[in-house]
Design a protein around this motif. Structure first.
Motif, PDB file in Angstrom:
ATOM      1  N   GLN A 124       0.831  -1.203   0.000  1.00  0.00           N
ATOM      2  CA  GLN A 124       0.000   0.000   0.000  1.00  0.00           C
ATOM      3  C   GLN A 124       0.869   1.258   0.000  1.00  0.00           C
ATOM      4  O   GLN A 124       0.620   2.206  -0.756  1.00  0.00           O
ATOM      5  CB  GLN A 124      -0.923   0.014   1.229  1.00  0.00           C
ATOM      6  CG  GLN A 124      -2.107  -0.925   1.150  1.00  0.00           C
ATOM      7  CD  GLN A 124      -2.987  -0.826   2.395  1.00  0.00           C
ATOM      8  OE1 GLN A 124      -2.549  -0.428   3.457  1.00  0.00           O
ATOM      9  NE2 GLN A 124      -4.256  -1.203   2.242  1.00  0.00           N
ATOM     10  N   LEU A 125       1.890   1.271   0.842  1.00  0.00           N
ATOM     11  CA  LEU A 125       2.762   2.439   0.929  1.00  0.00           C
ATOM     12  C   LEU A 125       3.563   2.624  -0.359  1.00  0.00           C
ATOM     13  O   LEU A 125       3.807   3.756  -0.792  1.00  0.00           O
ATOM     14  CB  LEU A 125       3.698   2.298   2.129  1.00  0.00           C
ATOM     15  CG  LEU A 125       3.012   2.293   3.504  1.00  0.00           C
ATOM     16  CD1 LEU A 125       4.030   2.032   4.607  1.00  0.00           C
ATOM     17  CD2 LEU A 125       2.273   3.597   3.759  1.00  0.00           C
ATOM     18  N   GLU A 166       2.501   1.655  -3.328  1.00  0.00           N
ATOM     19  CA  GLU A 166       1.484   2.095  -4.292  1.00  0.00           C
ATOM     20  C   GLU A 166       1.229   3.604  -4.166  1.00  0.00           C
ATOM     21  O   GLU A 166       1.019   4.302  -5.174  1.00  0.00           O
ATOM     22  CB  GLU A 166       0.204   1.303  -4.034  1.00  0.00           C
ATOM     23  CG  GLU A 166      -0.902   1.497  -5.012  1.00  0.00           C
ATOM     24  CD  GLU A 166      -2.064   0.569  -4.675  1.00  0.00           C
ATOM     25  OE1 GLU A 166      -2.001  -0.623  -5.037  1.00  0.00           O
ATOM     26  OE2 GLU A 166      -3.025   1.008  -4.025  1.00  0.00           O
ATOM     27  N   GLN A 167       1.289   4.116  -2.949  1.00  0.00           N
ATOM     28  CA  GLN A 167       1.029   5.537  -2.688  1.00  0.00           C
ATOM     29  C   GLN A 167       2.259   6.417  -2.928  1.00  0.00           C
ATOM     30  O   GLN A 167       2.167   7.649  -2.820  1.00  0.00           O
ATOM     31  CB  GLN A 167       0.558   5.712  -1.235  1.00  0.00           C
ATOM     32  CG  GLN A 167      -0.753   5.023  -0.926  1.00  0.00           C
ATOM     33  CD  GLN A 167      -0.960   4.825   0.569  1.00  0.00           C
ATOM     34  OE1 GLN A 167      -0.278   5.437   1.390  1.00  0.00           O
ATOM     35  NE2 GLN A 167      -1.899   3.956   0.934  1.00  0.00           N
ATOM     36  N   ARG A 226       4.894   6.499  -1.066  1.00  0.00           N
ATOM     37  CA  ARG A 226       5.507   6.884   0.210  1.00  0.00           C
ATOM     38  C   ARG A 226       6.708   6.005   0.551  1.00  0.00           C
ATOM     39  O   ARG A 226       7.477   6.296   1.477  1.00  0.00           O
ATOM     40  CB  ARG A 226       4.477   6.817   1.332  1.00  0.00           C
ATOM     41  CG  ARG A 226       3.270   7.717   1.076  1.00  0.00           C
ATOM     42  CD  ARG A 226       2.148   7.449   2.055  1.00  0.00           C
ATOM     43  NE  ARG A 226       2.473   7.900   3.396  1.00  0.00           N
ATOM     44  CZ  ARG A 226       1.716   7.623   4.466  1.00  0.00           C
ATOM     45  NH1 ARG A 226       0.610   6.892   4.341  1.00  0.00           N
ATOM     46  NH2 ARG A 226       2.063   8.068   5.650  1.00  0.00           N
ATOM     47  N   SER A 232       4.177   5.829   8.521  1.00  0.00           N
ATOM     48  CA  SER A 232       2.791   6.192   8.820  1.00  0.00           C
ATOM     49  C   SER A 232       2.641   7.019  10.084  1.00  0.00           C
ATOM     50  O   SER A 232       1.633   7.714  10.262  1.00  0.00           O
ATOM     51  CB  SER A 232       1.940   4.924   8.955  1.00  0.00           C
ATOM     52  OG  SER A 232       2.307   4.192  10.118  1.00  0.00           O
ATOM     53  N   PHE A 271      -6.279   0.756   7.649  1.00  0.00           N
ATOM     54  CA  PHE A 271      -6.142   0.715   6.197  1.00  0.00           C
ATOM     55  C   PHE A 271      -6.354  -0.660   5.564  1.00  0.00           C
ATOM     56  O   PHE A 271      -6.419  -0.770   4.343  1.00  0.00           O
ATOM     57  CB  PHE A 271      -4.774   1.277   5.791  1.00  0.00           C
ATOM     58  CG  PHE A 271      -4.626   2.721   6.158  1.00  0.00           C
ATOM     59  CD1 PHE A 271      -5.294   3.710   5.445  1.00  0.00           C
ATOM     60  CD2 PHE A 271      -3.846   3.093   7.241  1.00  0.00           C
ATOM     61  CE1 PHE A 271      -5.179   5.043   5.796  1.00  0.00           C
ATOM     62  CE2 PHE A 271      -3.719   4.425   7.602  1.00  0.00           C
ATOM     63  CZ  PHE A 271      -4.397   5.405   6.880  1.00  0.00           C
ATOM     64  N   THR A 324      -1.007  -3.920  -8.378  1.00  0.00           N
ATOM     65  CA  THR A 324      -0.158  -4.148  -7.211  1.00  0.00           C
ATOM     66  C   THR A 324      -0.288  -5.584  -6.734  1.00  0.00           C
ATOM     67  O   THR A 324       0.711  -6.218  -6.371  1.00  0.00           O
ATOM     68  CB  THR A 324      -0.523  -3.170  -6.079  1.00  0.00           C
ATOM     69  OG1 THR A 324      -0.472  -1.831  -6.578  1.00  0.00           O
ATOM     70  CG2 THR A 324       0.439  -3.295  -4.916  1.00  0.00           C
TER      71      THR A 324
END
Length: 390
Positions: free
Chosen positions: A71-72, A74-75, A77, A194, A205, A294
């Protein structure tokens, strides 16, 4: 669909293998197509297993941790090829054991006193994800036990992972594959990026969006009575009650949240999570936890050459290792398709995620150190696909 043979197999696990409790749920296209429980949840064998009971998931936790990391990424970050020291400065200068005997029994992990040299390469995020960072799995290391004593058992995840950086690597990063504490380190990376405790990030999340409530890191109080009795296999394969020494070795402190082995959950909870991944990152309720592109990273293998030789010792024929999961490469050995991925846990949990047919299988039992678990898992896999006509 006819699951009679699978049901008969699961029912046989008690009398034939001695497995005290077993629970299995299968989903396809967001619908539960199979659910069966057998056995009892307590050592006295008086409480029938129900869907309210919880299982310690151990390394099945790793897929949840990988989802958070992806997720991170993908974002934007976090980068797949970022150096870990960018987020955890204590991993800037790593030492590598001059010699490590991987076949030793019992396993003799290197210590801070072991002759070492400076690592030639830094550790990257992908190295932790793919188990190629060179880290050990020494949860009983003296430096970690000292930290537990120093903090009265209250060191948090970030503090414990910082202390792990003192442990020598067993090989140079990116040269071999070895099962390790890398996913625990990634939990600390998630916390740094985070600004939340790892458990809070997962809740906000992953779990809350999917409307999952039965996942826990700290469960001995309020939820302790729901956790199934734990067993272990002795040297002859006999299944006996477990005294906590083996099962408790991954809970390094009371506040530690292990990204590699810490979660406890119900079969329904884990199945709901796995169902989202096998459907391109979207849960049955419509919530998206990952983009489909992803999720495809999960089904992409990483190991080649010597790494593949190392991974083959885990006895998973037809599979290579990817980003925290086994990945089926040779479909001739399985009824599931190439690209199927998942993992298992030290007490016998088994996860299968099939993004081709949108199928998930989650199975749980509570027997530590049981060599027959792989046979049980593959039989469940193949009988399930047979029942679905695949």
């Amino acid at each position: 669909m006819n699951f009679e043979r699978l049901t008969a197999w699961i029912d046989s696990l008690g009398p034939v293998y001695g497995v005290p409790a077993a629970d299995c749920r299968i989903t396809r296209e967001h619908e539960t197509v199979y659910r069966h429980m057998a056995g009892c949840a307590d050592e006295a064998r008086t409480i029938p297993l129900t869907d309210r009971h919880l299982f310690r998931l151990y390394s099945a936790t790793k897929i949840v941790t990988m989802t958070a990391v992806l997720q991170l990424i993908e974002q934007g970050r976090l980068g797949l090829y970022d150096e870990v020291r960018r987020y955890l400065p204590e991993y800037d200068r790593m030492m590598v054991a001059d010699f490590f005997e991987e076949e030793s029994i019992p396993r003799l992990w290197p210590t801070e006193e072991t002759p070492c040299h400076l690592a030639h390469q830094t550790i990257r995020i992908i190295d932790l994800m793919s188990m190629t960072a060179g880290m050990s799995y020494d949860t009983g290391a003296k430096t970690l036990l000292d930290l537990k004593k120093e903090t009265g058992g209250q060191a948090d995840t970030r503090t414990v992972v910082a202390r792990m950086a003192r442990l020598p690597l067993i090989f140079e990063p990116r040269t071999r594959w070895a099962y390790s504490l890398g996913h625990d380190v990634l939990a600390a990376v998630v916390e740094v990026i985070s600004g939340m405790r790892f458990s809070e990030y997962l809740r906000r999340f992953i779990f809350d969006p999917l409307e999952i409530t039965d996942f826990y890191f700290h469960w001995k109080g309020e939820h302790g009575g729901r956790v199934c009795a734990m067993y272990m296999a002795d040297e002859n394969g006999a299944i006996l009650p477990e005294d906590g020494r083996m099962s408790g070795s991954f809970q390094l402190t009371d506040r530690y949240e292990s990204g590699g082995a810490g979660l406890v959950g119900s079969v329904d909870a884990y199945s709901t999570f796995a169902d989202a991944l096998c459907n391109g990152g979207i849960g049955k309720n419509g919530a998206r936890i990952l983009a489909e592109e992803t999720v495809k990273l999960f089904g992409t293998s990483y190991t080649t050459g010597r790494m593949s030789v190392d991974f083959a010792k885990t006895n998973k024929p037809g599979y290579e290792y990817g980003l925290g999961v086994r990945v089926l490469k040779d479909a001739s050995v399985s009824r599931s398709p190439a690209g199927e991925f998942g993992w298992d846990g030290a007490a016998g949990a088994y996860v299968l995620i099939d993004p081709v047919n949108h199928i998930s299988i989650f199975y749980a039992q509570h027997v530590m150190g049981y060599a027959a678990s792989f046979e049980i898992h593959t039989k469940i896999r193949d009988l399930a696909y047979e029942a679905m006509g695949l």
